[in-house]
Design a protein around this motif. Structure first.
Motif, short mmCIF file in Angstrom:
data_model
loop_
_atom_site.label_atom_id
_atom_site.label_comp_id
_atom_site.label_asym_id
_atom_site.label_seq_id
_atom_site.Cartn_x
_atom_site.Cartn_y
_atom_site.Cartn_z
N THR A 47 11.28 9.50 1.50
CA THR A 47 10.59 9.79 0.24
C THR A 47 11.57 10.14 -0.88
O THR A 47 12.64 10.70 -0.65
CB THR A 47 9.58 10.94 0.40
OG1 THR A 47 8.84 11.07 -0.81
CG2 THR A 47 10.26 12.27 0.70
N ARG B 72 10.37 12.12 -3.13
CA ARG B 72 9.67 13.27 -3.69
C ARG B 72 10.20 14.62 -3.25
O ARG B 72 9.74 15.66 -3.74
CB ARG B 72 8.18 13.19 -3.33
CG ARG B 72 7.51 11.84 -3.58
CD ARG B 72 7.37 11.56 -5.06
NE ARG B 72 6.73 12.64 -5.76
CZ ARG B 72 5.41 12.83 -5.79
NH1 ARG B 72 4.62 12.01 -5.16
NH2 ARG B 72 4.88 13.84 -6.46
N ASP C 219 2.47 10.21 0.58
CA ASP C 219 2.22 8.76 0.61
C ASP C 219 0.95 8.49 1.41
O ASP C 219 0.28 9.42 1.89
CB ASP C 219 3.43 8.00 1.17
CG ASP C 219 3.76 8.39 2.61
OD1 ASP C 219 2.98 9.16 3.22
OD2 ASP C 219 4.77 7.92 3.13
N GLU C 220 0.62 7.19 1.56
CA GLU C 220 -0.64 6.84 2.22
C GLU C 220 -0.65 7.30 3.68
O GLU C 220 -1.68 7.74 4.18
CB GLU C 220 -0.85 5.33 2.14
CG GLU C 220 -1.33 4.83 0.79
CD GLU C 220 -0.22 4.70 -0.25
OE1 GLU C 220 0.92 5.14 0.01
OE2 GLU C 220 -0.50 4.17 -1.33
N GLU C 221 0.49 7.18 4.36
CA GLU C 221 0.53 7.59 5.76
C GLU C 221 0.34 9.09 5.90
O GLU C 221 -0.48 9.56 6.70
CB GLU C 221 1.87 7.17 6.40
CG GLU C 221 1.94 7.55 7.86
CD GLU C 221 3.23 7.09 8.54
OE1 GLU C 221 4.32 7.37 8.01
OE2 GLU C 221 3.14 6.45 9.59
N ARG D 245 -5.76 4.05 3.08
CA ARG D 245 -4.58 3.42 3.68
C ARG D 245 -4.86 1.99 4.09
O ARG D 245 -3.95 1.19 4.23
CB ARG D 245 -4.13 4.24 4.89
CG ARG D 245 -2.70 3.98 5.17
CD ARG D 245 -2.19 4.48 6.46
NE ARG D 245 -0.86 3.90 6.64
CZ ARG D 245 -0.22 3.81 7.76
NH1 ARG D 245 -0.77 4.28 8.84
NH2 ARG D 245 0.96 3.26 7.82
N SER E 235 2.78 -0.72 1.09
CA SER E 235 2.59 -0.14 -0.24
C SER E 235 3.65 -0.67 -1.20
O SER E 235 4.52 -1.46 -0.80
CB SER E 235 2.63 1.38 -0.17
OG SER E 235 3.83 1.80 0.42
N SER E 236 3.60 -0.22 -2.43
CA SER E 236 4.55 -0.59 -3.49
C SER E 236 4.57 -2.11 -3.72
O SER E 236 5.62 -2.68 -3.98
CB SER E 236 5.97 -0.11 -3.16
OG SER E 236 5.98 1.25 -2.87
N ALA F 2 -5.16 5.78 -4.12
CA ALA F 2 -4.37 6.46 -3.09
C ALA F 2 -4.62 7.96 -3.17
O ALA F 2 -4.73 8.51 -4.26
CB ALA F 2 -2.88 6.18 -3.30
N ARG G 102 -2.89 10.57 -3.05
CA ARG G 102 -1.57 11.20 -3.24
C ARG G 102 -1.26 11.16 -4.73
O ARG G 102 -1.95 10.49 -5.49
CB ARG G 102 -0.50 10.42 -2.48
CG ARG G 102 -0.45 8.96 -2.88
CD ARG G 102 0.84 8.27 -2.56
NE ARG G 102 0.77 6.84 -2.80
CZ ARG G 102 0.94 6.24 -3.97
NH1 ARG G 102 1.17 6.96 -5.05
NH2 ARG G 102 0.85 4.93 -4.10
N GLY H 282 3.98 7.85 -7.14
CA GLY H 282 5.10 7.71 -6.21
C GLY H 282 6.46 7.67 -6.89
O GLY H 282 6.59 7.84 -8.11
N LYS I 2 10.74 5.19 -1.14
CA LYS I 2 9.31 5.12 -1.48
C LYS I 2 8.82 6.45 -2.03
O LYS I 2 9.44 7.46 -1.83
CB LYS I 2 8.48 4.73 -0.27
CG LYS I 2 8.51 5.70 0.90
CD LYS I 2 7.64 5.22 2.01
CE LYS I 2 7.61 6.21 3.15
NZ LYS I 2 6.73 5.83 4.23
#
Lengths: 409, 198
Positions: free
Chosen positions: A12, A14, A78-80, A106, A153-154, A286, A288, A291, B198
């Motif tokens: 990540t 983040r 994130d989605e997971e 997801r 994703s992305s 999403a 979240r 991103g 990501k």
């Protein structure tokens, strides 16, 4: 002191922003990643390892941890980890999105089903297994269409096709990407693609916060670069939106309907919406916040970061203001122009001198292989700008990007 | 005390700024306050933490360094507030940092030995598992300057390792440590253990 559990995958962007916000708020912090930290034994209540793909085991680990170190809020990135967070919250009795709703965000097929059922304007779609022969499917497809993996994703693996030949090639390319990707734990969804109608129109991103099912708008971003394919690389985000208020209202209302249709009720939401003469089409939702490093473009009230808002909400601390600061702001995700080794980045100092440019982060180390979309899923870096108007922000981001030269060989 | 106290703001980046004062603020020492609670041992730090978004305060010799939670290229508005707080403190005649705080501090030499011992025996053997290392560059008063290298440099989880691992280990063992300053140029890391994507 409240304890926050941050679910941070090791890839990540983040981590730094969330840690900074949590430390500023003086909350107790536990960081869980899918790989063990080298210093886990030094801080067993602050560093955890969770198998994000094994929800049952993760829930058992957190239930045990929660008995010793009560957790007040869980934050996915994130989605997971949104699915993991919902599972853990259910296991320890925290108010959060249901596991089913997080899973729907997801799995793009499930998302489309629920959005259609909820009366939300969303593309028509068909579902195919990647083992199917695309030459036998062309008679079922309406062009232009978009081939889209259910779980990546992305915009990774997302390709537009305008005719049979393009469809067959795109289907095979997306299938190859899915075969190579780490989609273990996704079950059948990791081996399926959606083929959906391409929706023409301008695209927007909505950043929101759900509180007991109510969507609070944090920011509406224009995406001024056309996203017409064949690949769908995100570049510019600029806020506030320059669209008329009536259009903005329709976009936000579509996201509000989508969150209801999906059953989301707590925490951050990031949605992608297209707008044309038929209205606002929800492309993605999403569970979240935004991103990459894009959150640095957002500040609220007296300078509060998005991460701080999200943490405050997660642990139930009142939020003073959800109003975004007055200057316009924007971010450019710097696209990867070609595959190869990133050898040199030139023009950084000149780009930083552009009026309104606040920061430029090149996030790929020199010497690393870079892969553009649709096989890749990362950016060369991020450019941030703030100026008095969205037009000036967009111009600054474009000018700074023009200053940059990437030697990739 | 004369009224004309000259203070010069020297921004380090969008989140850190050093305010150079034309006279000693804390002669012969350095005191780091990483949160509001610790600021109780310094009337000046208490004043500075009252300014919104201030997260860290370092008072040393004739300078005051501020960290804030939100990056902003413009320091003007905050600089006025910081300047007013420093002037008010100097004009009050009350020491910026209490004697109680000073008495607790070990010498720089002692601190250097203790930090190096922990890095060598506890931290580096662990981060070596990811091809990384942490070195002690300097000790000034009770502030320590470190650098992360190898797999830690540019790693997406470097901040987690620093805040949740290295800082925690050092502060648990040596509570008198002031600021822990990471001088690593993470942008130049060529072989990070985890590359963010990501």
């Amino acid at each position: 002191m409240a304890r926050v559990l941050l679910l941070l995958p090791t890839k990540t962007y983040r981590a730094e922003a969330l840690l900074r916000a949590a430390l500023r708020m003086e909350v107790s912090l536990t960081v869980a990643s899918e790989e063990p930290s080298t210093l886990m034994s030094a801080n067993p209540s602050g560093l955890l390892t969770l198998d994000f793909k094994n929800l049952q085991q993760s829930a058992a680990v957190i239930a045990d941890f929660h008995r010793r170190h009560p957790i007040d809020g869980i934050i996915p990135v994130d989605e997971e980890t949104a699915v993991v967070a919902a599972t853990l919250a259910e296991a320890i009795g925290l108010p959060f999105n249901s596991v089913a709703s997080a899973m729907a965000t997801r799995d793009k097929h499930r998302m489309r089903q629920l959005l259609l059922q909820g009366g939300v304007l969303t593309p028509e779609y068909s579902l195919y297994a990647i083992e199917q022969d695309p030459t036998t499917l062309t008679h079922q497809v309406r062009y232009p269409c978009v081939i889209k993996p259910l779980v990546l994703s992305s915009s990774r693996g997302v390709i537009r096709a305008d005719n049979d030949a393009q469809f067959v090639a795109a289907f095979r390319r997306t299938s190859a990407i899915l075969r190579a990707a780490d989609v273990t734990g996704c079950g059948q969804s990791g081996r399926q693609v959606l083929v959906e109608t391409f929706i023409p129109g301008a695209e927007f991103a909505v950043e929101g916060l759900l509180a007991r099912g109510h969507l609070l708008l944090l920011a509406l971003f224009d995406k001024p670069d056309p996203l017409d394919g064949p690949f769908f690389e995100e570049t510019l985000y600029v806020t506030p939106s320059r669209q008329p208020p009536i259009v903005q209202e329709q976009i936000v209302d579509a996201v509000r309907q989508a969150t209801i249709a999906l059953g989301l009720c707590e925490g951050p939401v990031h949605a992608e919406v297209r707008f044309n003469a038929r209205g606002a089409w929800v492309i993605e939702v999403a569970a979240r916040s935004i991103g990459g490093r894009c959150s640095a473009a957002l500040r609220f009230g007296a300078g509060v970061s998005l991460e701080e808002l999200v943490i405050r909400h997660a642990i139930g601390i009142p939020i003073d203001s959800l109003e975004r600061e007055s200057p316009a702001a924007g971010v450019m995700m710097i696209p990867i122009p070609q595959a190869g080794l990133l050898r040199e980045v030139r023009g950084l100092a000149e780009a930083k001198q552009v009026e309104g440019i606040e920061d430029i982060n090149i996030t790929i180390p020199l010497g690393r292989t870079v892969i553009p979309l649709p096989e890749g899923a990362s950016y060369l870096g991020f450019i941030f700008a703030r100026r008095s108007t969205p037009d000036l922000v967009e111009a600054a981001l474009r000018q700074a990007h023009r200053c940059l030269e990437f030697e990739i060989a | 005390m004369e009224q004309n106290i000259k203070i010069t703001a020297e921004p380090v980046d969008a989140q850190r700024c050093r305010f150079k004062v034309d006279r000693p603020v804390y002669a012969g020492g350095a005191a780091f306050f990483g949160n509001r609670e610790r600021a109780k041992e310094s009337p000046l730090a208490e004043k500075l933490f009252a300014i919104d978004t201030v997260t860290e305060v370092l008072i040393s010799e004739n300078a005051v360094s501020i960290s804030r939670s939100i990056p902003d290229a413009d320091w003007l508005a905050m600089a006025k507030q910081v300047g007013a707080a420093i002037r008010a403190q100097l004009q009050s005649g009350i020491p910026a940092v209490s004697e109680k705080h000073k008495e607790k501090l070990p010498s720089s030499a002692e601190l250097r030995l203790r930090v190096k011992d922990i890095l060598d025996n506890d931290i580096n053997p662990a981060v070596a598992g990811h091809g990384g290392f942490v070195e002690l560059l300097d000790v000034r008063a009770n502030n320590i300057y470190i650098r992360m290298g190898g797999g830690c440099q540019g790693c997406g989880m470097a901040n987690v390792t620093l805040k949740q691992g290295i800082e925690r280990t050092l502060r648990d063992a040596i509570p008198e440590i002031g600021e822990i300053l990471d001088t690593t140029d993470h942008a130049s890391g060529h072989n990070p253990y985890y590359s963010p994507s990501k």
